[in-house]
Structures are given as structure tokens and as C-alpha cells.
Design an enzyme around this catalytic site. Structure first.
Site, mmCIF file in Angstrom:
data_model
loop_
_atom_site.group_PDB
_atom_site.id
_atom_site.type_symbol
_atom_site.label_atom_id
_atom_site.label_comp_id
_atom_site.label_asym_id
_atom_site.label_seq_id
_atom_site.Cartn_x
_atom_site.Cartn_y
_atom_site.Cartn_z
ATOM 1 N N TYR A 53 36.398 40.470 -2.097
ATOM 2 C CA TYR A 53 37.689 39.666 -2.497
ATOM 3 C C TYR A 53 37.034 38.705 -3.580
ATOM 4 C CZ TYR A 53 41.037 41.485 0.622
ATOM 5 O OH TYR A 53 41.921 42.565 1.018
ATOM 6 N N ARG A 56 37.285 40.138 -6.913
ATOM 7 C CA ARG A 56 38.979 40.328 -7.351
ATOM 8 C C ARG A 56 39.096 38.912 -7.760
ATOM 9 N NH1 ARG A 56 42.394 43.287 -3.214
ATOM 10 N NH2 ARG A 56 44.009 42.940 -4.750
ATOM 11 N N GLN A 86 54.261 41.463 -3.680
ATOM 12 C CA GLN A 86 53.227 41.872 -2.957
ATOM 13 C C GLN A 86 51.692 41.441 -3.525
ATOM 14 O OE1 GLN A 86 54.319 46.220 -1.553
ATOM 15 N NE2 GLN A 86 55.545 46.001 -3.642
ATOM 16 N N ASN A 87 51.888 41.053 -4.677
ATOM 17 C CA ASN A 87 50.471 40.696 -5.282
ATOM 18 C C ASN A 87 49.860 39.610 -4.628
ATOM 19 O OD1 ASN A 87 51.077 42.998 -6.857
ATOM 20 N ND2 ASN A 87 51.844 41.887 -8.499
ATOM 21 N N ASP A 89 47.454 37.862 -6.732
ATOM 22 C CA ASP A 89 47.295 37.113 -8.073
ATOM 23 C C ASP A 89 48.164 36.050 -8.135
ATOM 24 O OD1 ASP A 89 48.279 40.022 -9.682
ATOM 25 O OD2 ASP A 89 49.330 37.917 -9.635
ATOM 26 N N HIS A 104 51.940 39.400 0.625
ATOM 27 C CA HIS A 104 50.502 39.745 1.210
ATOM 28 C C HIS A 104 49.520 38.862 0.912
ATOM 29 C CE1 HIS A 104 52.335 44.089 0.594
ATOM 30 N NE2 HIS A 104 52.654 43.732 1.698
ATOM 31 N N GLY A 169 56.871 47.617 -10.995
ATOM 32 C CA GLY A 169 55.564 47.975 -10.695
ATOM 33 C C GLY A 169 55.017 48.055 -8.999
ATOM 34 N N THR A 170 56.174 48.562 -8.300
ATOM 35 C CA THR A 170 55.606 49.025 -6.904
ATOM 36 C C THR A 170 55.877 50.203 -6.582
ATOM 37 O OG1 THR A 170 55.603 48.200 -4.603
ATOM 38 C CG2 THR A 170 57.608 48.106 -6.162
HETATM 39 N N1 APR Z 1 53.945 48.523 -15.583
HETATM 40 C C1 APR Z 1 54.858 48.826 -14.398
HETATM 41 N N2 APR Z 1 54.587 49.576 -13.496
HETATM 42 C C2 APR Z 1 53.102 50.201 -13.225
HETATM 43 C C3 APR Z 1 52.355 50.086 -14.513
HETATM 44 C C4 APR Z 1 52.838 49.233 -15.594
HETATM 45 N N3 APR Z 1 51.908 49.124 -16.758
HETATM 46 N N4 APR Z 1 51.238 50.712 -14.363
HETATM 47 C C5 APR Z 1 51.302 51.316 -12.967
HETATM 48 N N5 APR Z 1 52.641 50.943 -12.430
HETATM 49 C C6 APR Z 1 53.290 51.488 -11.292
HETATM 50 C C7 APR Z 1 52.651 52.562 -10.725
HETATM 51 O O1 APR Z 1 53.574 53.821 -11.208
HETATM 52 C C8 APR Z 1 52.956 52.390 -9.412
HETATM 53 O O2 APR Z 1 54.448 52.945 -9.028
HETATM 54 O O3 APR Z 1 53.010 50.343 -10.475
HETATM 55 C C9 APR Z 1 52.925 51.068 -9.104
HETATM 56 C C10 APR Z 1 51.792 50.609 -8.388
HETATM 57 O O4 APR Z 1 51.744 50.978 -7.030
HETATM 58 P P1 APR Z 1 50.471 50.634 -6.116
HETATM 59 O O5 APR Z 1 49.356 50.797 -6.614
HETATM 60 O O6 APR Z 1 50.708 51.403 -4.448
HETATM 61 O O7 APR Z 1 50.705 49.061 -5.697
HETATM 62 P P2 APR Z 1 51.795 48.222 -4.861
HETATM 63 O O8 APR Z 1 52.882 49.021 -4.808
HETATM 64 O O9 APR Z 1 51.845 46.903 -5.273
HETATM 65 O O10 APR Z 1 51.097 48.329 -3.433
HETATM 66 C C11 APR Z 1 51.598 47.690 -2.183
HETATM 67 O O11 APR Z 1 49.597 48.237 -0.901
HETATM 68 O O12 APR Z 1 47.353 48.139 -0.978
HETATM 69 C C12 APR Z 1 48.376 47.743 -0.507
HETATM 70 O O13 APR Z 1 48.479 45.071 0.023
HETATM 71 C C13 APR Z 1 48.268 46.149 -1.122
HETATM 72 O O14 APR Z 1 50.339 44.733 -2.105
HETATM 73 C C14 APR Z 1 49.621 45.983 -2.192
HETATM 74 C C15 APR Z 1 50.592 47.096 -1.439
#
Ligand code: APR
Length: 226
Positions: A53, A56, A86-87, A89, A104, A169-170
Site C-alpha cells: 500500500y 500505491r 470501489q476505488n 484513490d 473499499h 470502469g468496473t
Molecule cells: N475506462 C473505463 N473503463 C476501463 C478503462 C478505461 N480507460 N480501462 C479498463 N476499464 C474497465 C475494464 O474493462 C474493467 O471492466 O475497468 C474495469 C476494471 O475492472 P477491475 O480491474 O475488476 O476493477 P474493479 O471492478 O474496480 O474491481 C473491484 O476488486 O480487487 C478488488 O477491491 C478491489 O475495488 C476493487 C474491486
């Protein structure tokens, strides 16, 4: 004032230079999640977790909010905007968003391992020997896998009041965050912004297959014109 609820994940910060988790060369490709983001990992090797961490946190202090974060602030001109992220940051806050709920946790906060309620603003490294006022080790104020999500109830209540939902973006793979849309009414329109969406457009879900820096300003302009 219409309620716009925005659920964001790592993808909204990708263009700021912060890795997502599950994309190609994502953060979890470089680390064993259970070693650096679980209570077991913490009990086994606190230094490894603190270092993960600390790296990060250092990176976060060098990056900036991007056009997607800033577009969501513009939305506040006309709507009551609630961000549920969920971020960990602080890019939404630094862009100027007023209502941000971190499901989170927050990378720029530390908390006592003795009292979960004892949370401190913390922008530097957390090191072994950094103790709270009760002389217990400080840890990142982050929800690890297997831990409770204290803000979920608040997030569910916010989602229930949504007139419009933006999901940005999730991958929607982590619960309970991914279940938040179930708390909104069936008639609430959902816009899903992701270049590689893994949900299909159906009924009230509209997919915007774009990066956040393009897709979010577009949908914000559309909503502001309504
Ligand atoms: N713009 C929008 N979306 C994007 C971009 C972008 N430039 N680049 C990637 N993505 C999308 C990907 O296609 C994916 O669907 O963002 C998503 C990221 O998914 P994850 O990496 O799984 O992240 P997230 O969904 O935030 O993870 C949820 O999992 O690891 C734990 O606690 C952690 O909060 C996190 C949680």
C-alpha cells in the site's frame, strides 16, 4: 433535483495512470491478492502488506484526476450526484466531487488495529512501529477480501433513491458492490461505461463501449441537455 448515482471502479482511474486489477497486466497479475489484501496476509507478513500500500500511496500522490472525474463534477450543476466508488484513490475528491462514498476504504487514511473507528488522515508511508494513541500498529484504512463493507448499507440506501445510474470502469465481479444496482427501482435507467464491458445491454441497461475519458463527458453532456 434528480438523483444521479455513479458507481465507479478502477477503470475510471486508468487514464490517470493507476492500474486496474483484472485487466491485462493488472495489479492482481503482479501480486497474490490473499498475500497483500486479506487479514491472513496481514497476519502472516505485515511488512509486505504495508509496502504494497505504501507503493500505491506514493503513486497516487503523483497522479491527477482525469476528464472522467472532472465531467462528473460538472453533472453537479444540475443534479444531486452521489458517487459510490470501489476505488481507494482520492481522485473523485480532488476533481471536486462533493458526495463520495468509498466502499473499499481510502488509501490516504490509516486506522488503528485496536479500534476500527480510530481513522487518521495519512499521506506518508505506514511503517511497522507506527502506532495509534493506544499503542497498536496502524494499518491501511482499506477493506480487504473477507472483511465487512461498513459503507454498504449507506450505498444501498443511496442506490434506492437513484433516478439515473452511471456505472463506470468496473468489472462488477466483486460483491457486495456489484449488487448495488439491485437496490434501485427496475425502471431506473443504467448507463454502463467501459471499453470492454462484460455485461450485456438489456432493458434499462445502455452500454457505452468507450474509455471513461470519452464516454463519461458524452453521457454528462447528454444528461445536462435533458
Ligand atoms: N475506462 C473505463 N473503463 C476501463 C478503462 C478505461 N480507460 N480501462 C479498463 N476499464 C474497465 C475494464 O474493462 C474493467 O471492466 O475497468 C474495469 C476494471 O475492472 P477491475 O480491474 O475488476 O476493477 P474493479 O471492478 O474496480 O474491481 C473491484 O476488486 O480487487 C478488488 O477491491 C478491489 O475495488 C476493487 C474491486
Amino acid at each position: 433535483m434528480k438523483n444521479v448515482v455513479v458507481l465507479t471502479g478502477a477503470g475510471i482511474s486508468a487514464e490517470s495512470g493507476i492500474k486496474t486489477f483484472r485487466d491485462a497486466n493488472g495489479l492482481w497479475e503482479g501480486y497474490d491478492v490473499m498475500e497483500v489484501a486479506s487479514p491472513d496476509g496481514w497476519n502472516k507478513n505485515q511488512e509486505l502488506v504495508l509496502d504494497f500500500y505504501n507503493q500505491r500511496r506514493k503513486q497516487l500522490l503523483q497522479v491527477e484526476p482525469n476528464a472522467a472525474h472532472k465531467a462528473l463534477v460538472k453533472l453537479e450543476e444540475k443534479f444531486d450526484v452521489q458517487i459510490i466508488t470501489q476505488n481507494i484513490d482520492d481522485l473523485h475528491e480532488r476533481a471536486g466531487s462533493k458526495n463520495v462514498t468509498h466502499l473499499h476504504g481510502e488509501l490516504l487514511k490509516a486506522r488503528s488495529t485496536f479500534d476500527d473507528e480510530l481513522v487518521l488522515d495519512w499521506k506518508k508511508d505506514i511503517k511497522l512501529g507506527d502506532f495509534c494513541e493506544y499503542n497498536f500498529q496502524l494499518r491501511p484504512h482499506v477493506v480487504w477480501f473477507g472483511e465487512a463493507v461498513p459503507m454498504f448499507q449507506k450505498a444501498a440506501e443511496i442506490s434506492a433513491e437513484a433516478d439515473v445510474i452511471l456505472i463506470i470502469g468496473t468489472s462488477m465481479q466483486v460483491y457486495p458492490a456489484a449488487s448495488l444496482i439491485d437496490f434501485a427501482s427496475d425502471s431506473t435507467p443504467i448507463y454502463f461505461i467501459d471499453p470492454k464491458p462484460n455485461v450485456s445491454a438489456r432493458g434499462r441497461i445502455e452500454i457505452i463501449e468507450k474509455k471513461a475519458v470519452e464516454g463519461v463527458p458524452d453521457i454528462v453532456d447528454l444528461l445536462l441537455q435533458e
